[in-house]
Design an enzyme around this catalytic site. Sequence first.
Site, PDB file in Angstrom:
ATOM      1  N   ASP A 155      20.702  67.688   7.861  1.00  0.00           N
ATOM      2  CA  ASP A 155      20.826  68.592   6.704  1.00  0.00           C
ATOM      3  C   ASP A 155      19.601  68.379   5.818  1.00  0.00           C
ATOM      4  O   ASP A 155      19.668  67.817   4.733  1.00  0.00           O
ATOM      5  CB  ASP A 155      22.110  68.254   5.935  1.00  0.00           C
ATOM      6  N   GLU A 158      13.497  72.402   4.172  1.00  0.00           N
ATOM      7  CA  GLU A 158      12.692  73.148   5.145  1.00  0.00           C
ATOM      8  C   GLU A 158      11.524  72.274   5.602  1.00  0.00           C
ATOM      9  O   GLU A 158      11.229  71.260   4.977  1.00  0.00           O
ATOM     10  CB  GLU A 158      12.195  74.435   4.494  1.00  0.00           C
TER      11      GLU A 158
END
Length: 275
Positions: A155, A158
Amino acid sequence: MGLWFTEKQTDNFGITAKIKQTYHTEQTAFQKLNMVETEEWGNMLLLDDMVMTTEKDEFVYHEMVAHVPLFTHPNPKEVLVVGGGDGGVIREILKHPSVTKAVLVDIDGKVIEYSKKYLPSIAGKLDDPRVEVRVADGFMHIAESEKAYDVILVDSTEPVGPAVNLFTKGFYAGISKALKDDGIFVAQTDNPWFKADLIRQVYADVKEIFPVTRLYTANIPTYPSGLWTFTIGSKIHDPLKVKEERFFEIDTKYYTKQLHHACFVLPRFVEDLTV
Ligand code: SAM
């Protein structure tokens, strides 16, 4: 007029949200952190001027990154989250009674600290006795781990700054080594409208390492383009072959056992990124 925050999703396109108040702004050792209250989405965490999570739509992302792999694995006990400092994925992992240990490795302790303070509905389970929180580079933690985890969830932000290495073939090979013989991993792989090349590359890399590789999607309104993807790599277990009796009632607002299957049905332009 009031204060508005705009995230530029491309050079020519973005989303904008009206800000009620700014709780905290800080340039941490790794990234720019903003915690704000918005009119539409409640409290919102921003890193490097990108939306990471909001109180109103966070459940979609956190439920889909967690429950698809956790229901695919027949008996997940030890689970690792790389990144995830807002605590949302950990909250969902703990809904699985089989889980005895959930390790979170986030590189930036400030994200954890301010998420606990301003996002209690998301970060509230980080102090659970089954949870181990480490402030460290996830890339290094993976490199030092061997056959340690049943499920690994990436998680991350970017592929910029501290997260660049987390989208490399070497990292996915390391994940395979860190997983047990029937392990499964999922990584958030951005959106098909603006990051098609990233998805194509990650999918091809994961497919070379994991016998079972699939892509699934979810609708996340505050994320670029609103259509988000997740790449799953599995050594044995196939998310589309989960036995009916494996599913149990779980408290969710997006994930269902029907959606568990449907989320793998891809629009053609997205499917084309996997061939
Ligand atoms: N769900 C969000 C998304 O999809 O964009 C990500 C949320 S989570 C807050 C992202 C976390 O990844 C951040 O807290 C950041 O500090 C962490 N991160 C980035 N690079 C990392 C690394 N190399 N090791 C561990 N954590 C990392």
